[in-house]
Design a protein around this motif. Structure first.
Motif, PDB file in Angstrom:
ATOM      1  N   GLU A   1      -1.756   6.848   3.151  1.00 63.49           N
ATOM      2  CA  GLU A   1      -1.497   8.271   3.401  1.00 63.49           C
ATOM      3  C   GLU A   1      -0.031   8.614   3.074  1.00 63.49           C
ATOM      4  OE1 GLU A   1      -3.223   6.281   5.282  1.00 63.49           O
ATOM      5  OE2 GLU A   1      -5.141   7.271   5.696  1.00 63.49           O
ATOM      6  N   VAL A   2       0.874   7.761   3.534  1.00 59.92           N
ATOM      7  CA  VAL A   2       2.302   7.991   3.255  1.00 59.92           C
ATOM      8  C   VAL A   2       2.540   7.979   1.744  1.00 59.92           C
ATOM      9  CG1 VAL A   2       4.605   6.954   3.436  1.00 59.92           C
ATOM     10  CG2 VAL A   2       3.152   7.116   5.464  1.00 59.92           C
ATOM     11  N   ASN A   3       1.970   6.989   1.087  1.00 60.83           N
ATOM     12  CA  ASN A   3       2.107   6.850  -0.368  1.00 60.83           C
ATOM     13  C   ASN A   3       1.632   8.137  -1.061  1.00 60.83           C
ATOM     14  OD1 ASN A   3       2.023   6.048  -3.042  1.00 60.83           O
ATOM     15  ND2 ASN A   3       1.121   4.038  -2.620  1.00 60.83           N
ATOM     16  N   ALA A   4       0.433   8.594  -0.650  1.00 61.01           N
ATOM     17  CA  ALA A   4      -0.156   9.773  -1.295  1.00 61.01           C
ATOM     18  C   ALA A   4       0.682  11.019  -1.025  1.00 61.01           C
ATOM     19  CB  ALA A   4      -1.582   9.979  -0.789  1.00 61.01           C
ATOM     20  N   LEU A   5       1.160  11.184   0.198  1.00 64.27           N
ATOM     21  CA  LEU A   5       1.952  12.366   0.534  1.00 64.27           C
ATOM     22  C   LEU A   5       3.258  12.375  -0.270  1.00 64.27           C
ATOM     23  CD1 LEU A   5       1.381  12.504   4.411  1.00 64.27           C
ATOM     24  CD2 LEU A   5       0.566  14.164   2.718  1.00 64.27           C
ATOM     25  N   GLN A   6       3.875  11.200  -0.411  1.00 64.49           N
ATOM     26  CA  GLN A   6       5.109  11.148  -1.214  1.00 64.49           C
ATOM     27  C   GLN A   6       4.809  11.475  -2.680  1.00 64.49           C
ATOM     28  OE1 GLN A   6       6.270   7.185  -0.006  1.00 64.49           O
ATOM     29  NE2 GLN A   6       7.942   7.945   1.270  1.00 64.49           N
ATOM     30  N   ARG A   7       3.723  10.910  -3.192  1.00 65.41           N
ATOM     31  CA  ARG A   7       3.394  11.142  -4.609  1.00 65.41           C
ATOM     32  C   ARG A   7       3.017  12.605  -4.877  1.00 65.41           C
ATOM     33  NH1 ARG A   7       3.401   6.556  -7.576  1.00 65.41           N
ATOM     34  NH2 ARG A   7       3.465   4.681  -6.295  1.00 65.41           N
ATOM     35  N   ALA A   8       2.451  13.252  -3.860  1.00 65.18           N
ATOM     36  CA  ALA A   8       2.035  14.650  -4.050  1.00 65.18           C
ATOM     37  C   ALA A   8       3.207  15.626  -3.902  1.00 65.18           C
ATOM     38  CB  ALA A   8       0.954  14.993  -3.027  1.00 65.18           C
ATOM     39  N   SER A   9       4.361  15.130  -3.442  1.00 65.08           N
ATOM     40  CA  SER A   9       5.481  16.022  -3.119  1.00 65.08           C
ATOM     41  C   SER A   9       6.199  16.535  -4.350  1.00 65.08           C
ATOM     42  CB  SER A   9       6.496  15.279  -2.244  1.00 65.08           C
ATOM     43  OG  SER A   9       5.873  14.851  -1.067  1.00 65.08           O
TER      44      SER A   9
ATOM     45  N   ASP B   1       0.833  -1.210   0.000  1.00 63.11           N
ATOM     46  CA  ASP B   1       0.000   0.000   0.000  1.00 63.11           C
ATOM     47  C   ASP B   1       0.867   1.261   0.000  1.00 63.11           C
ATOM     48  OD1 ASP B   1      -2.315  -1.374  -0.096  1.00 63.11           O
ATOM     49  OD2 ASP B   1      -2.811  -1.164   2.036  1.00 63.11           O
ATOM     50  N   LYS B   2       2.038   1.170   0.594  1.00 61.55           N
ATOM     51  CA  LYS B   2       2.898   2.341   0.692  1.00 61.55           C
ATOM     52  C   LYS B   2       3.558   2.696  -0.638  1.00 61.55           C
ATOM     53  CE  LYS B   2       5.169   2.927   4.742  1.00 61.55           C
ATOM     54  NZ  LYS B   2       6.298   2.818   5.685  1.00 61.55           N
ATOM     55  N   ASN B   3       3.662   1.736  -1.525  1.00 61.46           N
ATOM     56  CA  ASN B   3       4.421   1.996  -2.756  1.00 61.46           C
ATOM     57  C   ASN B   3       3.674   1.741  -4.056  1.00 61.46           C
ATOM     58  OD1 ASN B   3       6.982   2.696  -1.484  1.00 61.46           O
ATOM     59  ND2 ASN B   3       6.935   0.589  -0.765  1.00 61.46           N
TER      60      ASN B   3
ATOM     61  N   PRO C   1      -1.124   7.225  12.572  1.00 63.04           N
ATOM     62  CA  PRO C   1      -1.197   5.955  13.303  1.00 63.04           C
ATOM     63  C   PRO C   1      -0.625   4.814  12.458  1.00 63.04           C
ATOM     64  CG  PRO C   1      -3.382   6.633  12.549  1.00 63.04           C
ATOM     65  CD  PRO C   1      -2.438   7.740  12.183  1.00 63.04           C
ATOM     66  N   ALA C   2      -0.269   3.711  13.130  1.00 65.47           N
ATOM     67  CA  ALA C   2       0.262   2.544  12.400  1.00 65.47           C
ATOM     68  C   ALA C   2      -0.739   2.151  11.314  1.00 65.47           C
ATOM     69  CB  ALA C   2       0.475   1.393  13.371  1.00 65.47           C
ATOM     70  N   GLY C   3      -0.240   1.743  10.183  1.00 64.28           N
ATOM     71  CA  GLY C   3      -1.115   1.297   9.103  1.00 64.28           C
ATOM     72  C   GLY C   3      -1.553   2.418   8.174  1.00 64.28           C
ATOM     73  N   SER C   4      -0.951   3.620   8.307  1.00 63.88           N
ATOM     74  CA  SER C   4      -1.339   4.748   7.439  1.00 63.88           C
ATOM     75  C   SER C   4      -0.563   4.709   6.116  1.00 63.88           C
ATOM     76  CB  SER C   4      -1.063   6.071   8.139  1.00 63.88           C
ATOM     77  OG  SER C   4      -1.713   6.130   9.371  1.00 63.88           O
ATOM     78  N   ASP C   5      -0.473   3.544   5.531  1.00 67.55           N
ATOM     79  CA  ASP C   5       0.408   3.380   4.369  1.00 67.55           C
ATOM     80  C   ASP C   5      -0.080   4.134   3.137  1.00 67.55           C
ATOM     81  OD1 ASP C   5       1.897   1.872   5.997  1.00 67.55           O
ATOM     82  OD2 ASP C   5       1.451  -0.050   5.064  1.00 67.55           O
TER      83      ASP C   5
ATOM     84  N   ALA D   1      14.272   5.266  -0.433  1.00 66.41           N
ATOM     85  CA  ALA D   1      13.946   4.323  -1.519  1.00 66.41           C
ATOM     86  C   ALA D   1      12.479   4.463  -1.936  1.00 66.41           C
ATOM     87  CB  ALA D   1      14.243   2.889  -1.077  1.00 66.41           C
ATOM     88  N   GLU D   2      11.607   4.661  -0.950  1.00 62.53           N
ATOM     89  CA  GLU D   2      10.175   4.806  -1.268  1.00 62.53           C
ATOM     90  C   GLU D   2       9.937   6.019  -2.168  1.00 62.53           C
ATOM     91  OE1 GLU D   2       8.882   3.201   3.138  1.00 62.53           O
ATOM     92  OE2 GLU D   2       8.337   5.241   2.541  1.00 62.53           O
ATOM     93  N   ALA D   3      10.564   7.132  -1.811  1.00 60.67           N
ATOM     94  CA  ALA D   3      10.353   8.357  -2.592  1.00 60.67           C
ATOM     95  C   ALA D   3      10.977   8.221  -3.979  1.00 60.67           C
ATOM     96  CB  ALA D   3      10.948   9.547  -1.853  1.00 60.67           C
ATOM     97  N   LEU D   4      12.161   7.634  -4.052  1.00 55.61           N
ATOM     98  CA  LEU D   4      12.820   7.461  -5.359  1.00 55.61           C
ATOM     99  C   LEU D   4      12.011   6.520  -6.251  1.00 55.61           C
ATOM    100  CD1 LEU D   4      16.594   7.166  -4.335  1.00 55.61           C
ATOM    101  CD2 LEU D   4      15.484   9.110  -5.445  1.00 55.61           C
ATOM    102  N   TRP D   5      11.440   5.483  -5.641  1.00 50.84           N
ATOM    103  CA  TRP D   5      10.625   4.556  -6.421  1.00 50.84           C
ATOM    104  C   TRP D   5       9.456   5.299  -7.088  1.00 50.84           C
ATOM    105  CZ3 TRP D   5      10.653   0.498  -9.141  1.00 50.84           C
ATOM    106  CH2 TRP D   5       9.470  -0.181  -9.466  1.00 50.84           C
TER     107      TRP D   5
END
Lengths: 407, 212
Positions: free
Chosen positions: A292-300, A194-196, A286-290, A317-321
């Motif tokens: 959200e993390v994915n979306a925030l990185q993609r919106a950056s 979900d994070k990537n 909170p734990a499991g906010s994957d 690595a997540e952001a570079l991916w």
């Protein structure tokens, strides 16, 4: 849950076929992972993905978590900080309690398995229970930056590490002078998690809206748990320097692991440094906010990782991916992921980070090229399929002495 | 009836040796005592890890000398060693030692803290994949599909590390009477192109002869 074959479109058939071939060679052996937390933090995240995939490849892989109370986790947090080089004192009583909890866990756990795979210092003393007669092989996997550890803490742990067959570190500089085999294995990210995974623009926008972030304006992000070593206050200082010249928003988002009692205090200090600036969004996830993390990185527009110390820095690595331009500190495993000015930017200070952030915000073409090169580098070297391959090789290496092994 | 070509692949597990160098003297000292697999690792890992990059940093020693110690001339001497001309790692090691020994001791400077050269080595696992080629057409078809690790094994590992006189593809082309193709492949310097370009160039050569 992912199936190992789902990775074929991402990395190619030949890569997955080779994993099956290697796994066949490991297969009769059982692999027993032990760490200290089931959720939160990079280690639990990797094991959550890795163990089912190893099973699908035909391995008898299992995972146990040791139990501990706040006192134990405060001590292990101090050990963690001391390994990072912080001036922390661990008393004789603390060490005794640490060993006692390890022994209590050992008494309750089934320590059988052809290969015991122990992660980080918290369960390191389980090795006391090793009996040579049963032929079990033991591996200690260190996920921490141990470039300049506090000597007495490292010396204490070394007496346990040297009882293992192999020790595994995440970066070349972490290798120690010791009498057992040492292996370099970088951690990895899962491109289908979900994070990537790919997200629709609609899904990204929904997350921005939820957190009150303006999708029309440039966004600078650091995703990290709230920890002094991630320097969230330093990130705010970087933003404040840049904001004088370029309009942008800052997101500092992250959670906390169950073994990290310091997190809330760091979060408060970050809020205070932001001094009520409405363009600074400090988000405790909170734990499991994957997603959200994915979306925030993609919106950056640009992603930062201004850590003072780092085990590996999987968020890079997540952001570079996601093909994002990344500016990160040259610590821990980060230089393995970024080749300066080719697949991202490496910096050493608040001033340097601010300088390059201005440059990347001003030069979107250059920023885009950095991100694309970064994605290719992550694809070839830091996806979970490469990590699985390294673990299979590590397991095999326990049974072969020579440098070139024909299987 | 000719012997068919069996494809293999390989994987490396990277070993940390716990040995580091701060300057050219310590690099020389380390280079003399590390196992041959360390020389191999530091001169070949870039080919696999950065196989999409071009131009590639030729080896770790040259990269460190140029970018950390800022010794551009010495780095160039390392980078321009024609790896393809050496039969094995000991010969290559001797060449590097010769270069470092001729470097003036008075010029020795330490690198900044945290930027040391860390000696590593590798343990290599070789295993067969299910592909077998009986003729050039089948060979080309398989070459398109195998991983870069397989390509890498047959071109680099077999010759340099297993100390064979020629790479596996050349040897097989010769065994099936394709001497001219083998000769053409021998002229190719695989160290100066990316693995994917190498795959493309070999495919192009093989297809030309497969059509005869």
């Amino acid at each position: 849950m992912q199936n190992i074959n789902d990775y074929m479109p991402v990395v190619g058939h030949s890569v997955i076929n080779e994993l099956y071939l290697l796994a066949e060679r490991v297969q009769p052996r059982a692999v027993h992972n032990v760490n200290s937390t089931a959720v939160g933090g990079g280690v639990a995240e990797i094991l959550t993905r890795m163990v089912p995939l190893l099973r699908q490849l035909g391995l008898n892989a299992k995972w146990d978590v040791i139990k501990g109370n706040d006192k134990f986790f405060n001590i292990t947090k101090s050990i963690h900080n001391a390994l990072h080089g912080a001036d922390v004192r661990i008393s004789k009583e603390d060490w005794e309690y640490f060993l006692e909890v390890n022994r209590e866990n050992a008494a309750e756990m089934d320590l059988s398995g052809d290969i015991m795979f122990v992660h980080d210092p918290q369960p390191i003393a389980l090795i006391e229970q090793r009996t040579r007669r049963d032929g079990t092989k033991w591996i200690w996997r260190c996920h921490i930056d141990v470039t300049n550890p506090q000597k007495d803490v490292m010396d204490f742990l070394r007496t346990y590490v040297e009882k293992y067959d192999s020790a595994v570190f995440s970066a070349p500089a972490f290798g120690q002078e010791m009498g057992i085999a040492q292996v370099l294995i970088s951690p990895s990210i899962d491109p289908l998690s979900d994070k990537n995974k790919e997200l629709s623009q609609k899904a990204v926008d929904a997350v921005l809206e939820r957190f009150g972030i303006d999708k029309e304006r440039r966004l600078v992000t650091q995703i990290s748990r709230f920890d002094y070593l991630k320097d969230p206050v330093g990130v705010i200082r970087v933003y404040q320097k840049v904001k004088k010249h370029i309009d942008c928003q800052l997101v500092l988002a992250g959670g906390g692991a169950t073994d990290d009692p310091e997190g809330l205090q760091v979060l408060e200090e970050a809020k205070s440094a932001a001094a009520g600036d409405p363009d600074v969004h400090i988000i405790f996830l909170p734990a499991g906010s994957d997603i959200e993390v994915n979306a925030l990185q993609r919106a950056s527009t640009v992603v930062l990782q201004k850590s003072l110390k780092e085990g590996f820095g999987l968020t890079v690595a997540e952001a570079l991916w996601k093909a994002k331009p990344v500016i990160a500190s040259a610590v821990g495993g980060i230089p393995l992921q970024i080749k300066h000015k080719y697949s991202g930017i490496l910096t050493y200070s608040i001033e340097g980070t601010a300088h390059y952030l201005k440059q990347l915000l001003h030069e979107p073409g250059y920023a885009k090229a950095l991100g694309l090169n970064g994605r290719e580098h992550i694809k070839n070297n830091f996806l979970i399929t490469r990590h699985i391959r390294d673990y299979l090789l590590l397991f095999l290496s326990l049974y072969y002495e020579q440098d070139v092994v024909s299987l | 009836m000719h012997e068919p070509f069996h494809f293999y692949t390989e994987s490396h597990l990277v070993r940390l040796l716990g040995l580091k160098a701060r300057n050219t003297l310590e690099l020389l000292e380390g280079m003399k005592k590390v196992p041959a697999s360390s020389i191999y690792y530091h001169t070949h890992r870039f080919l696999q890890q950065h196989h999409y990059l071009s131009p590639e940093p030729p080896n770790d020693f040259a990269y460190w000398l140029a970018n950390i110690l800022n010794l551009k001339q010495l780095a160039e001497a390392f980078a321009s060693v024609d790896t393809v001309d050496f039969k094995n790692m000991e010969e290559l090691r001797a060449e590097f030692i010769g270069i470092l020994e001729s470097y003036p001791v008075k010029n020795v400077v330490d690198c900044p803290e945290g930027q040391e050269f860390h000696f590593m080595a590798c343990k290599t696992f070789i295993l067969p994949v299910q592909y077998v080629a009986h003729n050039l057409r089948e060979f080309a078809d398989i070459l398109r599909r195998v991983s870069v690790n397989s390509l890498y094994f047959h071109i680099f590992e077999s010759r340099m590390r297993l100390e064979r006189d020629e790479n596996d593809f050349q040897a097989w082309f010769r065994s099936i009477g394709e001497n001219e193709l083998a000769q053409r492949l021998s002229r190719l310097d695989p160290y100066t192109i990316t693995l994917e370009s190498l795959r493309g160039q070999i495919l192009e050569m093989v297809m030309k002869y497969a059509e005869h």
